[in-house]
Write a protein that holds these residues in place. Structure first.
Motif: not given
Length: 564
Positions: A115-121
């Protein structure tokens, strides 16, 4: 010219219309922040410039990718007190710049694996007080910048070994308020930047050896409110920067020698509400500890040098244990100690010199014990004592030597003791008259003999008092008490002793009268005995109830001077 003005007017109206439509109904839009309250559906369309989106007390149950598709610059998303139960995969995919995410008191039970795979920041992730049941291993695999993670008050029962290993920059981790029963040795492997770890309010029974070895920067560790029965010897050998350690309300029966030996920065520790039976001299090493709370354990003895290394200790609470014996050197080295609490234990006496070498001591709490005498040198070396609390002990009297000891205190609490008002009480009477400000004299009353029960001791005189071995009731003071009824005089007949010709009728009459007197006297004695037993039983029950009530009272309700 008119055409130009018309075009400008149309553009202005379009801008106003667009702006109005941009803020959904039920929301407030201020700058880059949109906040909504009480919505039944997810608000759409959102202003494209929204960076902060807060949704409170809403009733929508599903969060979908299209809901956030138009707010690609979103940095903060908070959903609180909402009926959200499902988050579709890819929902947060478009929020590439998300830095803070809050799901607080929502009804979600699970989240997609990535679910947080694209929230690297993402730096702050708060999934607190929800219904999450399983901690997915890959939830945090991409969150390389995450600094704060709060998973408290969910329904997790286990922690996957690999769950936190990617979080190299994590500084704060909370798993409190779950139902975690055990931890793997490598559960926190690689978290070298972690400063705060909270594992309290779980169901942990033991801690594996080495589970905290990688936490070299840890400053706060919360382990209270679990069921931990023992601690490995070297559990804290690598956490040299630890400042706060909470271990209260567990089931610890003992502490290994040296368990706190290498914690020089430790300034706060809680060990109360455990099952500790002993404390050895090698448990505590040199540290900055100022308060030590050990109440509600099962300690029976306090040995010499137990606290010697705690040279900065100012408060020591040993109340509500089972302490029978305090060594004369138990408090050696505690030159900064200002208060010591030993109330509600099983002490019958204390050694001379128990408080020797404590120049900063101000308050001593000894109430709710069974102390029957005070040694001559009890307060030897103490010069600035503010209060000593001796309430509810077993003191019958105090000889002059003991009273001289107490003179160093500004306040002495003596009430609720079984004071025996015979000639041995005279030194206490004289001492209270000489020191009227030290004692609340109206509360210090006789327990025995029965005729003086409840009398203020300071008001008695030598004439009121029984000799030490006498069983005769003393004259009563003029407080309105009634004297005990005197016995009826025995029947006497001088003529019956001198003459032998008294008629049979007269003899029978005399015998009958004597029998009546005897029956009356027996009845009076029986009633008196029964009444005395009833009153005595009532008094004893009241005293026991009061002792129990006071001994188990709420901690927070006690005054500052009688700490716990």
């Amino acid at each position: 010219m008119d055409l130009f003005l018309t075009l400008r007017l149309l553009l202005l109206l379009h801008f106003i219309s667009t702006s109005v439509r941009a803020c959904p109904a039920g929301c407030q839009c201020t700058g880059n922040e949109t906040s909504c309250n009480g919505l039944s559906e997810f608000p759409t369309p959102l202003p494209p410039s929204t960076k902060v989106l807060i949704l409170i007390s809403c009733s929508f149950s599903i969060l979908k990718p299209e809901d956030l598709a138009d707010v690609s610059d979103l940095t903060t998303l908070g959903i609180k007190d909402t009926d959200l139960i499902e988050v579709h995969p890819g929902t947060l995919q478009s929020a590439k710049h998300l830095q803070k995410l809050i799901f607080f008191r929502v009804k979600v039970q699970d989240l997609p694996e990535n679910v947080f795979g694209n929230n690297k920041e993402l730096q702050d992730l708060y999934l607190k007080n929800n219904l999450l049941q399983v901690l997915r291993p890959n939830w945090f695999s991409s969150l390389i910048r995450l600094e704060r993670l709060d998973l408290s008050d969910n329904l997790f029962t286990s922690v996957p070994v690999e769950a936190f290993q990617p979080l190299m920059k994590l500084q704060s981790l909370s798993l409190s308020g779950n139902n975690v029963t055990q931890l793997a040795t490598e559960a926190f492997k690689g978290l070298s930047q972690l400063v705060i770890l909270r594992l309290n309010k779980n169901s942990l029974q033991d801690l594996p050896i080495g589970c905290f070895d990688d936490l070299v920067n840890l400053e706060e560790l919360s382990l209270q409110d679990n069921s931990i029965t023992h601690l490995p010897n070297n559990l804290f050998s690598k956490t040299l920067k630890l400042k706060k350690l909470f271990l209260s309300n567990n089931k610890l029966r003992s502490l290994p020698q040296g368990i706190f030996l290498n914690l020089p920065s430790l300034s706060q520790i809680s060990l109360y509400e455990n099952h500790l039976e002993t404390l050895g001299p090698g448990v505590f090493g040199p540290m900055q500890l100022q308060d030590l709370w050990l109440y509600d354990n099962k300690l029976s003895h306090v040995e010499e040098d137990t606290f010697r290394n705690l040279t900065q200790l100012r408060l020591l609470v040993l109340s509500r244990n089972r302490i029978l014996h305090v060594s004369s050197g138990a408090f050696t080295g505690l030159e900064q100690l200002g208060e010591v609490s030993l109330h509600t234990n099983l002490l019958t006496t204390l050694h001379a010199g128990t408080f020797r070498g404590l120049p900063s001591l101000v308050n001593i709490s000894l109430e709710h014990n069974f102390i029957s005498s005070l040694p001559t040198g009890l307060l030897q070396g103490v010069t600035t004592l503010g209060q000593i609390d001796l309430r509810n002990n077993s003191l019958h009297n105090l000889p002059q030597q003991s009273l001289d000891v107490l003179s160093v205190a500004a306040e002495v609490l003596l009430q609720q003791n079984p004071w025996r008002c015979d000639r041995d009480i005279l030194p206490l009477i004289n001492w209270m008259k000489l020191n009227p400000t030290k004692v609340n004299q109206t509360l210090v009353v006789c327990e025995s003999p029965f005729g003086l029960h409840g009398e203020e001791i300071v008001l008695l005189t030598a004439e009121n008092l029984l000799p030490q071995s006498s069983t005769v009731e003393p004259p009563l003071t003029s407080t309105g008490k009634m004297k005990k009824p005197t016995s009826p005089p025995a029947e006497q007949s001088a003529s019956s002793l001198a003459a032998t010709t008294t008629s049979n009728a007269e003899q029978d009459n005399g015998v009958e009268n004597g029998a009546v007197w005897n029956d009356t006297w027996v009845t009076i004695i029986a009633v008196t005995v029964v009444a005395t037993l009833v009153i005595s039983t009532f008094i004893v029950c009241c005293l026991c109830w009061r002792r129990k009530k006071r001994g188990r009272g709420e901690i927070g309700r006690r005054s500052k001077n009688s700490v716990l």
